[in-house]
Write a protein that holds these residues in place. Sequence first.
Motif, PDB file in Angstrom:
ATOM      1  N   GLU A   1       0.834  -1.199   0.000  1.00 39.19           N
ATOM      2  CA  GLU A   1       0.000   0.000   0.000  1.00 39.19           C
ATOM      3  C   GLU A   1       0.869   1.249   0.000  1.00 39.19           C
ATOM      4  N   ALA A   2       0.421   2.254  -0.730  1.00 38.31           N
ATOM      5  CA  ALA A   2       1.042   3.564  -0.634  1.00 38.31           C
ATOM      6  C   ALA A   2       0.622   4.211   0.679  1.00 38.31           C
ATOM      7  N   ALA A   3       1.495   5.023   1.240  1.00 38.43           N
ATOM      8  CA  ALA A   3       1.149   5.747   2.463  1.00 38.43           C
ATOM      9  C   ALA A   3       0.026   6.736   2.165  1.00 38.43           C
ATOM     10  N   VAL A   4      -0.965   6.773   3.028  1.00 29.67           N
ATOM     11  CA  VAL A   4      -2.057   7.742   2.919  1.00 29.67           C
ATOM     12  C   VAL A   4      -1.860   8.768   4.022  1.00 29.67           C
ATOM     13  N   VAL A   5      -1.739  10.024   3.649  1.00 31.13           N
ATOM     14  CA  VAL A   5      -1.516  11.093   4.623  1.00 31.13           C
ATOM     15  C   VAL A   5      -2.862  11.501   5.201  1.00 31.13           C
ATOM     16  N   GLY A   6      -3.034  11.260   6.489  1.00 33.86           N
ATOM     17  CA  GLY A   6      -4.292  11.621   7.126  1.00 33.86           C
ATOM     18  C   GLY A   6      -4.352  11.104   8.545  1.00 33.86           C
ATOM     19  N   ARG A   7      -5.376  11.491   9.259  1.00 40.73           N
ATOM     20  CA  ARG A   7      -5.596  11.036  10.637  1.00 40.73           C
ATOM     21  C   ARG A   7      -6.235   9.641  10.605  1.00 40.73           C
ATOM     22  N   GLU A   8      -5.788   8.763  11.520  1.00 40.05           N
ATOM     23  CA  GLU A   8      -6.359   7.417  11.591  1.00 40.05           C
ATOM     24  C   GLU A   8      -7.618   7.449  12.459  1.00 40.05           C
TER      25      GLU A   8
ATOM     26  N   SER B   1     -20.874   3.129  16.299  1.00 36.74           N
ATOM     27  CA  SER B   1     -20.476   3.716  17.578  1.00 36.74           C
ATOM     28  C   SER B   1     -19.949   5.130  17.355  1.00 36.74           C
ATOM     29  N   VAL B   2     -19.610   5.807  18.440  1.00 38.94           N
ATOM     30  CA  VAL B   2     -18.820   7.021  18.291  1.00 38.94           C
ATOM     31  C   VAL B   2     -17.458   6.601  17.741  1.00 38.94           C
ATOM     32  N   PRO B   3     -16.842   7.410  16.892  1.00 37.97           N
ATOM     33  CA  PRO B   3     -15.534   7.040  16.348  1.00 37.97           C
ATOM     34  C   PRO B   3     -14.405   7.335  17.332  1.00 37.97           C
ATOM     35  N   ALA B   4     -13.246   6.765  17.029  1.00 36.05           N
ATOM     36  CA  ALA B   4     -12.030   6.997  17.818  1.00 36.05           C
ATOM     37  C   ALA B   4     -10.924   7.429  16.878  1.00 36.05           C
ATOM     38  N   GLU B   5      -9.927   8.095  17.448  1.00 36.34           N
ATOM     39  CA  GLU B   5      -8.743   8.468  16.672  1.00 36.34           C
ATOM     40  C   GLU B   5      -7.532   7.754  17.255  1.00 36.34           C
ATOM     41  N   ILE B   6      -6.680   7.249  16.375  1.00 35.12           N
ATOM     42  CA  ILE B   6      -5.436   6.590  16.786  1.00 35.12           C
ATOM     43  C   ILE B   6      -4.291   7.576  16.542  1.00 35.12           C
ATOM     44  N   PRO B   7      -3.776   8.212  17.583  1.00 33.78           N
ATOM     45  CA  PRO B   7      -2.671   9.143  17.365  1.00 33.78           C
ATOM     46  C   PRO B   7      -1.394   8.389  17.035  1.00 33.78           C
ATOM     47  N   PRO B   8      -0.464   9.016  16.317  1.00 34.02           N
ATOM     48  CA  PRO B   8       0.801   8.325  16.021  1.00 34.02           C
ATOM     49  C   PRO B   8       1.506   7.934  17.318  1.00 34.02           C
ATOM     50  N   PRO B   9       1.851   6.647  17.501  1.00 37.05           N
ATOM     51  CA  PRO B   9       2.486   6.225  18.754  1.00 37.05           C
ATOM     52  C   PRO B   9       3.913   6.756  18.848  1.00 37.05           C
ATOM     53  N   ASP B  10       4.286   7.230  20.023  1.00 45.43           N
ATOM     54  CA  ASP B  10       5.600   7.857  20.210  1.00 45.43           C
ATOM     55  C   ASP B  10       6.748   6.886  19.969  1.00 45.43           C
ATOM     56  N   ALA B  11       6.619   5.658  20.451  1.00 45.46           N
ATOM     57  CA  ALA B  11       7.748   4.721  20.435  1.00 45.46           C
ATOM     58  C   ALA B  11       7.721   3.768  19.238  1.00 45.46           C
ATOM     59  N   HIS B  12       6.801   3.984  18.281  1.00 46.15           N
ATOM     60  CA  HIS B  12       6.656   3.058  17.166  1.00 46.15           C
ATOM     61  C   HIS B  12       6.534   3.837  15.861  1.00 46.15           C
ATOM     62  N   ALA B  13       6.990   3.212  14.772  1.00 46.47           N
ATOM     63  CA  ALA B  13       6.920   3.872  13.464  1.00 46.47           C
ATOM     64  C   ALA B  13       5.475   4.011  12.984  1.00 46.47           C
ATOM     65  N   TYR B  14       4.616   3.130  13.442  1.00 46.26           N
ATOM     66  CA  TYR B  14       3.198   3.178  13.108  1.00 46.26           C
ATOM     67  C   TYR B  14       2.469   2.335  14.152  1.00 46.26           C
ATOM     68  N   TYR B  15       1.153   2.179  14.005  1.00 48.16           N
ATOM     69  CA  TYR B  15       0.329   1.479  14.996  1.00 48.16           C
ATOM     70  C   TYR B  15       0.467  -0.027  14.783  1.00 48.16           C
ATOM     71  N   ASP B  16       1.594  -0.599  15.238  1.00 49.07           N
ATOM     72  CA  ASP B  16       1.898  -2.005  15.007  1.00 49.07           C
ATOM     73  C   ASP B  16       1.400  -2.877  16.157  1.00 49.07           C
ATOM     74  N   PHE B  17       1.740  -4.184  16.101  1.00 48.54           N
ATOM     75  CA  PHE B  17       1.248  -5.137  17.102  1.00 48.54           C
ATOM     76  C   PHE B  17       1.628  -4.721  18.518  1.00 48.54           C
ATOM     77  N   GLU B  18       2.890  -4.349  18.719  1.00 49.90           N
ATOM     78  CA  GLU B  18       3.343  -3.984  20.076  1.00 49.90           C
ATOM     79  C   GLU B  18       2.646  -2.722  20.558  1.00 49.90           C
ATOM     80  N   ALA B  19       2.452  -1.759  19.659  1.00 50.04           N
ATOM     81  CA  ALA B  19       1.747  -0.532  20.056  1.00 50.04           C
ATOM     82  C   ALA B  19       0.315  -0.848  20.471  1.00 50.04           C
ATOM     83  N   LYS B  20      -0.323  -1.812  19.768  1.00 49.47           N
ATOM     84  CA  LYS B  20      -1.717  -2.148  20.057  1.00 49.47           C
ATOM     85  C   LYS B  20      -1.868  -2.931  21.358  1.00 49.47           C
ATOM     86  N   TYR B  21      -1.057  -3.994  21.499  1.00 51.16           N
ATOM     87  CA  TYR B  21      -1.342  -4.980  22.535  1.00 51.16           C
ATOM     88  C   TYR B  21      -0.344  -5.030  23.683  1.00 51.16           C
TER      89      TYR B  21
END
Length: 384
Positions: free
Chosen positions: A247-254, A269-289
């Motif tokens: 996938e190409a990177a999509v610039v936008g809020r998650e 439901s009401v929606p949620a926003e996933i902010p960029p995680p400080d310690a991870h390049a993106y919202y990966d497995f470790e950032a999630k769980y």
Amino acid sequence: MSTENLPQSPEQPPRKPRVAVVFGGRSSEHGISVVTAGAVLKAIDRTKYDVLPIGITREGRWALTADEPDRMAITDRRTPEVEDVAESGEGGVVLPLDPGNREVVVSEPGSVPKALGEVDVVFPVLHGPYGEDGTLQGLLELSGVPYVGAGVLASAVGQDKEYMKRVFTSFGLKVGPYVVIRPREWERDESAARRKIVDFAGEHGWPLFVKPARAGSSIGITKVDDLSGLDEAIAEAQRHDPKILVEAAVVGREIECGVLEFEDGPRASVPAEIPPPDAHAYYDFEAKYIDSTPGIVPAPLTPEETAEVQRLAVDAFEAASCEGLVRADFFLTDEGFVINEINTLPGFTPISMYPQMWQASGIGYPELVDRLIQAALRRSTGLR
């Protein structure tokens, strides 16, 4: 002789519905499935339901497990295994394949098979292939046992990111740029397959996200910033799935939004926003769980943006013919919402985003579990 004055035997109370919670499985998401099962087992109302926990080992053995949710938690950054809670290291649990018989049997080597009673509904909390992808759902359809969540087709579409995007596009939902490398392409000519990705990067730019096409929980995904990291990213994705998606990177809020099936149809439901995680390049497995990067619930959107993403989430649910539940993931770009993917069995621990969004919408975790079971009990198996 009259029986009028004889003591009457009290009527037997109606049997509670028995829920089989099936978890673990053969995919790389085995561990987080066990964690999810622990949360579901804690939440099920035992005054309302009987519960039968069944784990599937990484090798595919169906095992009767202890009903001990506290043993199914992440400990020292390690996810648990079905083998940790299995009552035996041998034998297995067998579901009936006769729609007229819902009795589950457990067998052990050298012992007479033992009936565990009828199962009225299965609550599958399996993530990834061999559980979330329509395979288990097909088995349950053959068995005539109702189950929580999407059916065979919707589960398969929700698991395969290529066909998910094709379905969304056909229904007018906007998706980001992507390219797929199928196993036969790679086997036939690796150089041509790699060049296909490089040409895609030339058109859409770096970074790229290289993913297993049929996996979840951000497992096997690599963010690739330039050509030097491409081969390693391909190898990592192929460790989990011979078919890969780039996938190409999509610039936008998650932005994420939950969909739940009510008596009158699906609602968002009401929606949620996933902010960029400080310690991870993106919202990966470790950032999630593991590190439990918190989302923002509800997302700071305008009322118009909130209404739009809720509408799109329900549209995605309907486009893929989903049932029960879905988490729909979007990017909010300057041109509006772009759908990234849906999860037909999303992360479902109390700290996962799907339950958090419904908590903020007024439905707590135990009620959420109950609504999903009730929705499954209302449905029949077979064509519907």
